[in-house]
Design a protein around this motif. Structure first.
Motif, PDB file in Angstrom:
ATOM      1  N   ALA A   1      -6.197  -9.460   7.151  1.00 20.30           N
ATOM      2  CA  ALA A   1      -6.089  -8.482   6.401  1.00 20.30           C
ATOM      3  C   ALA A   1      -4.790  -7.556   6.375  1.00 20.30           C
ATOM      4  O   ALA A   1      -4.216  -6.822   5.458  1.00 20.30           O
ATOM      5  N   MET A   2      -4.214  -8.120   7.747  1.00 20.83           N
ATOM      6  CA  MET A   2      -2.846  -7.465   7.791  1.00 20.83           C
ATOM      7  C   MET A   2      -2.155  -8.325   6.959  1.00 20.83           C
ATOM      8  O   MET A   2      -1.336  -6.973   6.136  1.00 20.83           O
ATOM      9  N   GLN A   3      -1.787  -9.096   6.347  1.00 24.34           N
ATOM     10  CA  GLN A   3      -1.184  -9.807   5.630  1.00 24.34           C
ATOM     11  C   GLN A   3      -1.645  -9.222   4.011  1.00 24.34           C
ATOM     12  O   GLN A   3      -0.843  -9.253   3.493  1.00 24.34           O
ATOM     13  N   LEU A   4      -2.627  -9.635   3.654  1.00 23.89           N
ATOM     14  CA  LEU A   4      -3.002  -8.145   2.318  1.00 23.89           C
ATOM     15  C   LEU A   4      -2.564  -7.059   2.119  1.00 23.89           C
ATOM     16  O   LEU A   4      -1.208  -6.866   1.048  1.00 23.89           O
ATOM     17  N   VAL A   5      -2.256  -6.303   3.488  1.00 23.04           N
ATOM     18  CA  VAL A   5      -2.045  -4.542   3.410  1.00 23.04           C
ATOM     19  C   VAL A   5      -0.209  -4.722   3.010  1.00 23.04           C
ATOM     20  O   VAL A   5       0.377  -4.533   2.287  1.00 23.04           O
ATOM     21  N   ARG A   6       0.272  -5.964   4.230  1.00 26.88           N
ATOM     22  CA  ARG A   6       1.693  -6.462   4.033  1.00 26.88           C
ATOM     23  C   ARG A   6       2.455  -6.947   2.794  1.00 26.88           C
ATOM     24  O   ARG A   6       3.499  -6.282   2.534  1.00 26.88           O
ATOM     25  N   ASN A   7       1.604  -8.008   2.414  1.00 28.84           N
ATOM     26  CA  ASN A   7       2.074  -7.717   0.694  1.00 28.84           C
ATOM     27  C   ASN A   7       1.390  -6.759  -0.645  1.00 28.84           C
ATOM     28  O   ASN A   7       2.302  -7.273  -1.202  1.00 28.84           O
ATOM     29  N   ILE A   8       0.722  -6.066  -0.575  1.00 26.06           N
ATOM     30  CA  ILE A   8       0.523  -4.689  -1.348  1.00 26.06           C
ATOM     31  C   ILE A   8       1.380  -4.332  -1.031  1.00 26.06           C
ATOM     32  O   ILE A   8       2.517  -3.541  -2.247  1.00 26.06           O
ATOM     33  N   TYR A   9       1.947  -3.611   0.125  1.00 22.97           N
ATOM     34  CA  TYR A   9       3.310  -2.573   0.263  1.00 22.97           C
ATOM     35  C   TYR A   9       4.610  -2.872   0.483  1.00 22.97           C
ATOM     36  O   TYR A   9       4.562  -1.561   0.018  1.00 22.97           O
ATOM     37  N   THR A  10       4.552  -3.645   0.931  1.00 19.95           N
ATOM     38  CA  THR A  10       6.252  -4.675   0.841  1.00 19.95           C
ATOM     39  C   THR A  10       6.630  -5.229   0.684  1.00 19.95           C
ATOM     40  O   THR A  10       8.068  -5.378   0.133  1.00 19.95           O
ATOM     41  N   ASN A  11       6.105  -6.220  -0.189  1.00 21.77           N
ATOM     42  CA  ASN A  11       6.295  -7.261  -1.512  1.00 21.77           C
ATOM     43  C   ASN A  11       6.486  -7.231  -2.763  1.00 21.77           C
ATOM     44  O   ASN A  11       6.038  -6.199  -3.131  1.00 21.77           O
ATOM     45  N   PRO A  12       7.678  -7.358  -2.843  1.00 26.49           N
ATOM     46  CA  PRO A  12       8.710  -6.648  -3.770  1.00 26.49           C
ATOM     47  C   PRO A  12       8.667  -6.957  -4.874  1.00 26.49           C
ATOM     48  O   PRO A  12       8.574  -6.597  -6.196  1.00 26.49           O
TER      49      PRO A  12
END
Length: 91
Positions: free
Chosen positions: A29-40
Motif C-alpha cells: 500500500a505504501m508503494q502504491l501511494v508513493r507511485n500514485i502521488y510522486t511518480n512523474p
C-alpha cells in the motif's frame, strides 16, 4: 461461544502469520501511494494527462533518489552486521 471460524483463525499460533501478511500489505500500500502521488510518469488528474509527455528530468531524479536510497547508499549490504563479522573475521 465464538463461531467456528473465529475459533479456528484467532489462535495465538496464527498471530505471526497475521503480522507478516499485514506488513506485506502495508508495504504494498505504501508503494502504491508513493507511485500514485510522486511518480512523474503517473498522471491521475485530467489536467496533468493533457500535458502529454514531459521531459522533466529533475522531477524524475527526485523520485528515483528518495530518502531511503540515500540512507543506504554507503552502507554494507548486510542484514546482521555483528553476526557476519563474528563468522567472517579470522580472529
Amino acid at each position: 461461544m465464538p463461531s467456528p471460524t473465529v475459533s479456528r483463525w484467532l489462535r495465538p499460533e496464527v498471530y505471526p502469520l497475521f503480522a507478516a501478511v499485514g506488513t506485506a500489505v502495508g508495504i504494498c500500500a505504501m508503494q502504491l501511494v508513493r507511485n500514485i502521488y510522486t511518480n512523474p510518469e503517473v498522471r491521475v488528474t485530467k489536467e496533468k494527462r493533457a500535458a502529454g509527455v514531459l521531459d522533466n528530468f529533475a522531477e524524475g531524479e527526485r523520485y528515483a533518489e528518495h530518502g531511503f536510497r540515500k540512507f543506504i547508499r554507503n552502507r554494507a549490504p548486510e542484514v546482521m552486521p555483528s553476526i557476519n563479522k563474528f563468522f567472517s573475521d579470522p580472529n
